[in-house]
Design an enzyme around this catalytic site. Structure first.
Site, mmCIF file in Angstrom:
data_model
loop_
_atom_site.group_PDB
_atom_site.id
_atom_site.type_symbol
_atom_site.label_atom_id
_atom_site.label_comp_id
_atom_site.label_asym_id
_atom_site.label_seq_id
_atom_site.Cartn_x
_atom_site.Cartn_y
_atom_site.Cartn_z
ATOM 1 N N CYS A 182 0.822 -1.215 0.000
ATOM 2 C CA CYS A 182 0.000 0.000 0.000
ATOM 3 C C CYS A 182 0.852 1.260 0.000
ATOM 4 C CB CYS A 182 -0.982 -0.005 1.169
ATOM 5 S SG CYS A 182 -0.203 0.169 2.781
ATOM 6 N N ASP B 121 -39.696 32.193 -28.451
ATOM 7 C CA ASP B 121 -38.793 33.131 -29.106
ATOM 8 C C ASP B 121 -38.676 34.378 -28.259
ATOM 9 O OD1 ASP B 121 -38.521 31.424 -31.196
ATOM 10 O OD2 ASP B 121 -40.083 32.369 -32.412
#
Lengths: 176, 483
Positions: free
Chosen positions: B62, B290
């Site tokens: 590790c 729009d």
């Protein structure tokens, strides 16, 4: 908050004149380079604000000037190319027929036997030929910048400005 | 046997934790391994004189990750004030481990299978390094922060630790020799190392990586500790009162074409009220109108994704404060602001495709409009349109013909205006209303122009209702309804 009624929400004074859809959203330009001494082949190219181009005949075009009767619109350009078989897919319009400014979009065949080519005028991709012209070709004369438009083209974007600038404005064209 | 393996691993330079991991016992209590070691009588120290006392070195598997000193160091490096920026009452944690450990673990697995074949009958399934790390560190972090640990599959708040290993590049470089074919590019990514190892024969591996493993000369170092909270979502409805306002910022060739937008007005106030940076906000809505179209009535459903939120709980009152501060704008108004779950968001996209909408339009005709023409519209009944993609949006949408229904239409003359009429519509989702009115040069059939046989254009359009019951309505006393 109370909002104004729809009729009060717009400036009606600017509406004293009816503007057609094509005049409201398109810039009309004229391509005169195909005209010769023998015949006038002027074309109108209407540029939408989104750059799509609508193709129609110019006011001085022989067919328009002489109010010719049209027999048919022929979209078979040669053995290989039929403009009516144009098909595109996706928003990039893949598979569209490629056009140069000298590509022929269709031939106008008149009752008197005369045949006139219609040119693309702009380099780009063919979006569509107006299919209403097949059943009713004379719309091309009666409603040139609306129901009788000939074709829609998506111009090659990096050439867009030079294409547009190479053509005449409406007031320049009216002085010819 | 377990004791033999355990002590063998200690002998080759593994830490106690790693040595235990390879016993494959899922029930090891990693927060108190000494008890386990005693219970299982793993240690041989009592029975034999100590031959060599292990001087602590970085574990050869590790690289120190699980060893007390590095665990302690990692916990120390967590800055409480950074974590406390988040309001989460639980945490999970994750570890990013340098790839040298993959190579080292591969080597030890081959070695163990050879030496202890009777114990490792099937594939070796040791407790993974990251899992052991989490089991060891979670209680220590929890104690430091005073919040509880939760498993990563349910926890939205995570403390992510990244480790660095100074010798990583050098150690991992041997994979180039292990690769079947010469590969180009970076070979030290986890994926490419795993794929090379899985294709590499044991004897070839042993030829190149010599057992026993070298004892690392350095420990891992803690490179970065980062806190991250999963996105949360707030939803509501907005009305738009301006005909010169787009929904999202409208940028043409890198320049803003409009001063502001619905999105920007809302974001500015979220930033002002809650201090959330605008770059952490994402706007979505059920369709859009729009910029020259008003959106009235109850408005259009929308939601906002908050990326990496610090504050995740908003009260009823806080939402009302945000609403009223947004509603100081005269351009837009919002309502029904609330927190929503990620799983609900699909409803807004369904609504885009399934829900009908009501519109009100003012139309203009070329010739004066007659009552007879009005009647033609009102007696038309349900209209089924064949709508080609409008030229207006054809540059950014595929060309297609879509069938759309107009469920209801009603026209009215406008007093004192010979060329105007009002038109109410209820349409199927996705109908382009402007094109239905003017016909888009015959590309929408039929159009209002076709029905009354004149040229028609639309000069004003309002969305009156979007029939989507999401998000749920919030009852607020004394709300002024707009119409």
């Amino acid at each position: 908050m109370i909002q104004p009624k729809i009729i009060d929400s717009i400036n009606l004074h600017s509406l004293n004149k009816f503007l057609s859809v094509s005049d409201r959203y398109y810039k009309h330009k004229y391509c005169v380079k195909f005209t010769s001494k023998e015949q006038n082949l002027d074309q109108r190219v209407s540029f939408h604000t989104n750059r799509i181009c609508m193709i129609s005949l110019g006011e001085n075009h022989t067919v328009m000037k002489n109010n010719k009767k049209i027999l048919k619109i022929n979209c078979s350009i040669d053995n290989k190319i039929n403009r009516l078989l144009n098909a595109t897919s996706g928003k990039g319009k893949r598979g569209a027929q490629k056009l140069t400014e000298n590509s022929v979009l269709c031939y106008i065949e008149c009752e008197d036997g005369d045949i006139y080519p219609v040119y693309s005028c702009v380099q780009g991709k063919l979006l569509e030929i107006n299919e209403h012209l097949i059943s009713n070709p004379n719309l091309l004369i009666t409603n040139p910048v609306s129901k009788g438009y000939i074709a829609l083209i998506l111009p090659t974007l990096n050439l867009y400005e030079s294409i547009k600038n190479s053509m005449l404005d409406a007031d320049e064209y009216s002085k010819i | 046997m377990e004791s033999k393996i355990y002590n063998y691993l200690l002998d080759v330079g593994c830490c106690k934790y790693c040595s235990l991991r390879y016993l494959q016992d899922r029930y090891v209590d990693f927060s108190n391994i000494n008890e386990y070691i005693e219970k299982k009588k793993l240690s041989i120290i009592d029975t034999e004189p100590v031959i060599k006392q292990h001087k602590p070195n970085p574990c050869c598997l590790c690289l120190g990750l699980l060893q007390d000193s590095l665990i302690e160091d990692t916990v120390n490096r967590i800055v409480i004030s950074e974590v406390q920026k988040y309001d989460s009452k639980v945490f999970t944690c994750s570890i990013s481990i340098p790839s040298a450990t993959i190579l080292r673990e591969h080597a030890i697995r081959l070695d163990l299978r050879q030496k202890f074949a009777e114990f490792y009958i099937d594939d070796i399934e040791e407790i993974p390094l990251n899992k052991a790390w989490k089991l060891i560190i979670k209680d220590k972090i929890s104690e430091k922060l005073g919040i509880n640990f939760e498993n990563s599959d349910i926890c939205n708040f995570s403390i992510n630790v990244t480790m660095d290993y100074a010798d990583n590049r050098q150690e991992v470089s041997v994979v180039k020799e292990l690769a079947e074919k010469a590969k180009n590019g970076d070979l030290i990514g986890r994926k490419s190392i795993l794929s090379i190892l899985s294709n590499c024969l044991a004897h070839k591996f042993h030829d190149i990586v010599k057992a026993p493993l070298s004892i690392p000369s350095v420990y891992l170092t803690c490179k970065q500790i980062e806190c991250k909270h999963n996105s949360i979502y707030m939803a509501g409805r907005y009305c738009k009162f301006s005909r010169e306002l787009s929904q999202s910022p409208w940028i043409v060739d890198g320049i803003k074409a409009m001063e502001t937008s619905v999105e920007e007005i809302i974001f500015e106030q979220i930033h002002k009220v809650f201090g959330i940076p605008q770059t952490n906000l994402k706007f979505s809505s059920s369709g859009r109108e729009d910029c020259d179209v008003r959106c009235l009535g109850k408005g259009r459903p929308f939601y906002i994704e908050i990326l990496d939120p610090k504050k995740t709980v908003f009260t009823y009152d806080e939402f009302r404060v945000l609403e009223s501060s947004i509603n100081e704008s005269t351009l837009i108004q919002v309502r029904d602001l609330q927190s929503v779950q990620r799983s609900e968001l699909c409803k807004i996209k369904e609504g885009e495709q399934l829900k009908t909408k009501d519109y009100l339009a003012v139309c203009v005709t070329k010739a004066a409009i007659t009552q007879e023409q009005i009647d033609k519209i009102n007696n038309f009944g349900e209209a089924i349109l064949e709508q080609k993609t409008p030229i207006r949006v054809l540059h950014r949408r595929p060309l297609a013909v879509r069938k759309k229904r107009i469920f209801r239409m009603e026209a009215r003359l406008v007093p004192d205006k010979l060329n105007l009429f009002e038109l109410s519509l209820e349409t199927e989702a996705g109908t382009y209303v402007k094109e239905f009115v003017h016909g888009d040069f015959g590309r929408t059939k039929p159009s209002i122009g076709d029905i009354i046989d004149d040229e028609v254009d639309i000069i004003a359009l309002d969305v009156i209702a979007i029939h989507l019951d999401w998000p749920e309505e919030i009852i607020v006393p004394d709300r002024n309804e707009t119409s």
